[in-house]
Write a protein that holds these residues in place. Structure first.
Motif, PDB file in Angstrom:
ATOM      1  N   ASP A 342      60.636-135.037  53.660  1.00 19.22           N
ATOM      2  CA  ASP A 342      59.505-134.819  52.753  1.00 19.22           C
ATOM      3  C   ASP A 342      58.318-134.200  53.479  1.00 19.22           C
ATOM      4  O   ASP A 342      57.723-133.223  53.008  1.00 19.22           O
ATOM      5  N   ASN A 343      57.971-134.766  54.609  1.00 20.93           N
ATOM      6  CA  ASN A 343      56.827-134.245  55.360  1.00 20.93           C
ATOM      7  C   ASN A 343      57.115-132.846  55.900  1.00 20.93           C
ATOM      8  O   ASN A 343      56.298-131.933  55.795  1.00 20.93           O
ATOM      9  N   TYR A 344      58.304-132.686  56.487  1.00 16.08           N
ATOM     10  CA  TYR A 344      58.642-131.429  57.170  1.00 16.08           C
ATOM     11  C   TYR A 344      58.762-130.266  56.180  1.00 16.08           C
ATOM     12  O   TYR A 344      58.345-129.143  56.472  1.00 16.08           O
ATOM     13  N   LEU A 348      56.787-126.557  56.276  1.00 19.79           N
ATOM     14  CA  LEU A 348      57.414-125.240  56.188  1.00 19.79           C
ATOM     15  C   LEU A 348      56.835-124.437  55.027  1.00 19.79           C
ATOM     16  O   LEU A 348      56.597-123.230  55.150  1.00 19.79           O
ATOM     17  N   GLN A 349      56.600-125.099  53.925  1.00 16.27           N
ATOM     18  CA  GLN A 349      56.064-124.415  52.750  1.00 16.27           C
ATOM     19  C   GLN A 349      54.621-123.963  52.978  1.00 16.27           C
ATOM     20  O   GLN A 349      54.246-122.851  52.594  1.00 16.27           O
ATOM     21  N   SER A 350      53.839-124.802  53.616  1.00  9.43           N
ATOM     22  CA  SER A 350      52.416-124.494  53.768  1.00  9.43           C
ATOM     23  C   SER A 350      52.165-123.330  54.717  1.00  9.43           C
ATOM     24  O   SER A 350      51.182-122.604  54.554  1.00  9.43           O
ATOM     25  N   TYR A 363      62.624-125.684  50.750  1.00 12.23           N
ATOM     26  CA  TYR A 363      61.401-125.877  49.980  1.00 12.23           C
ATOM     27  C   TYR A 363      61.297-124.762  48.942  1.00 12.23           C
ATOM     28  O   TYR A 363      61.921-123.703  49.079  1.00 12.23           O
ATOM     29  N   GLU A 364      60.521-125.015  47.908  1.00 14.35           N
ATOM     30  CA  GLU A 364      60.360-124.042  46.834  1.00 14.35           C
ATOM     31  C   GLU A 364      59.469-122.894  47.320  1.00 14.35           C
ATOM     32  O   GLU A 364      58.346-123.119  47.769  1.00 14.35           O
ATOM     33  N   LYS A 365      59.971-121.665  47.230  1.00  8.78           N
ATOM     34  CA  LYS A 365      59.270-120.501  47.769  1.00  8.78           C
ATOM     35  C   LYS A 365      58.639-119.664  46.658  1.00  8.78           C
ATOM     36  O   LYS A 365      59.221-119.497  45.587  1.00  8.78           O
ATOM     37  N   GLN A 369      57.038-115.604  50.051  1.00  5.83           N
ATOM     38  CA  GLN A 369      57.889-116.360  50.971  1.00  5.83           C
ATOM     39  C   GLN A 369      59.351-115.948  50.852  1.00  5.83           C
ATOM     40  O   GLN A 369      60.070-115.894  51.850  1.00  5.83           O
ATOM     41  N   GLU A 370      59.790-115.647  49.637  1.00 10.59           N
ATOM     42  CA  GLU A 370      61.151-115.126  49.447  1.00 10.59           C
ATOM     43  C   GLU A 370      61.316-113.794  50.157  1.00 10.59           C
ATOM     44  O   GLU A 370      62.349-113.529  50.788  1.00 10.59           O
TER      45      GLU A 370
END
Length: 439
Positions: A342-344, A348-350, A363-365, A369-370
């Protein structure tokens, strides 16, 4: 009767005063005991990290705050390294002042490990990270990769569309894009030369494309004396870099522009492109959520693309931390929390980075990001070497960047710069040899 009344009054006052005294002793005595108890129970942990960008800094502190909420027995403080020089210079000053802390972000761990600065990573943490993202020495793990990142060109799609530009497929096409943008009074390239380390993005791009793509062992060979900073491929790299400045494609105030101000330049629409990491997108979007951002890797003259894969963000644990059982256990607990899915995934997303863990973390991109992920995986040639890695003599990186900045200001020629770079390399290489012999 009056005497008895006075006697009784004195007795009552005495009793009240004595009771008040007992109450004060009880309160302050208990307070002191509680303070001592709390000091014994709370373990203080210090994290040292580089201020790479606001999103990175915010996430580290957010993770620590959420961890503390789950672990009230652990108190985390930070030593955040700001500065216009390279991170290792700041880190070395901390070591000299005995202020290194417990958990340390590091770029090239080898020299520190061999000097006994870092301790072993706890086994439970080591097992979370893939083997190619660990630094091992004598079969023991001393650093684990935090994230893998990349650098490329982030650009304003609206400006490209307005002036009928396409993502370049050759280096000449890239130069043509720059020329068109300059003609329409748009700054083609934003560069933050005030932060010395920002120059690494461009320097490493040309070195990877022109030098390391042909010989990934070039830095090792330079130490052996079989190649030199005066060689033709270095001339080509420095010439290409300087030509961008000479042609006026770079913001005129580049020397006083910080890396942190580049998102503002992009968001205002007066600067079209920046050589940076994809983590910048989050900051720029906060400033201008109406704009669309694109991403491409800069090709060479033949259209070949070398992807810079930056495996240079590690966590290490200081030797002093390992020697303190409570601190070491606290560090282990925090690192396990940090790499939890959850944290990691939020990390990655941020900052739009790539996982170092054994287990794939998704994570949702968003669209940008895609695009970054697709470009990163599409090209076969990935180079992880860079100036400042473990094959670079300690101290060379900072002096190299300073020399290149002088060259870009026409204070020294390209030829003289190359000769100075070679002497500089030999100087620091000799210092490393002397240090290893002493140890």
């Amino acid at each position: 009767m009056k005497k008895e009344y006075l006697k009784t009054g004195y007795s009552i006052v005495f009793i009240l005063a004595f009771a008040l005294l007992l109450l004060v002793v009880f309160i302050f005595g208990n307070h002191k005991v509680n303070d001592t108890s709390e000091e014994e129970e709370v373990t203080e942990l210090t994290i040292v990290y580089a201020y790479q960008n606001s999103m990175w800094s915010s996430f580290i502190e957010k993770a620590a705050t959420e961890f503390e909420a789950e672990h009230p027995e652990i108190d985390i403080t930070f030593q955040t390294a700001y500065g216009d020089t390279v991170y290792e210079t700041i880190l070395n000053k901390m070591i000299a002042r005995d202020e290194l802390g417990d958990i340390v972000q590091v770029k090239a761990p080898e020299a520190y490990v061999q000097c006994g600065i870092f301790g072993e990573i706890p086994d439970s943490v080591t097992q979370l990270v893939s083997e190619e993202n660990r630094y091992t020495y004598k079969d023991k793990t001393y650093a684990v990769g935090i994230v893998n990142t990349t650098t490329g060109i982030m650009y304003n799609k609206a400006l490209f569309e307005k002036y009928h530009l396409q993502e370049p497929t050759t280096y000449d096409e890239f130069l043509e894009c720059c020329a068109v943008l300059k003609k329409h009074h748009i700054t083609p390239l934003g560069i933050g030369g005030s932060d010395l380390w920002h120059m690494e993005f461009w320097v490493n791009h040309f070195l990877r494309t022109n030098v390391l793509s042909e010989n990934e062992d070039w830095f090792c060979d330079c130490s052996k004396g079989t190649v030199s900073w005066t060689d033709e491929e270095i001339t080509q790299s420095l010439t290409q870099l300087k030509d961008l400045f000479d042609a006026g494609y770079v913001n005129s105030d580049w020397l006083s522009t910080t890396d942190g101000s580049l998102p503002y330049l992009l968001s205002e629409g007066d600067t079209a492109m920046v050589m940076t990491g994809p983590w910048v997108e989050a900051e720029v979007t906060e400033l201008n959520d109406q704009a669309q951002w694109g991403w491409f890797y800069l090709p060479d003259e033949d259209g070949q693309v070398v992807v810079g894969e930056n495996r240079d963000t590690y966590f290490a644990v200081s030797a002093d931390c390992q020697a303190d059982e409570k601190k070491y256990q606290a560090a282990e607990a925090f690192l396990n929390y940090f790499y939890s899915s959850d944290n990691y995934s939020n990390l990655l997303q941020s900052i739009t980075s790539f996982s170092t863990t054994k287990e794939s973390v998704e994570y949702e991109k968003n669209d940008f990001q895609e695009e970054v992920t697709e470009a990163f995986t599409d090209y076969e040639t990935h180079i992880t070497g860079y100036v400042g890695d473990s094959d670079t003599p300690e101290g060379f990186e900072t002096e190299m960047l300073q020399l290149i900045q002088q060259m870009l200001q026409d204070k020294i020629s390209i030829e003289k710069t190359q000769k100075k770079l070679q002497k500089c390399w030999e100087k620091y290489e000799e210092s490393e040899v002397d240090a290893s012999e002493e140890n």
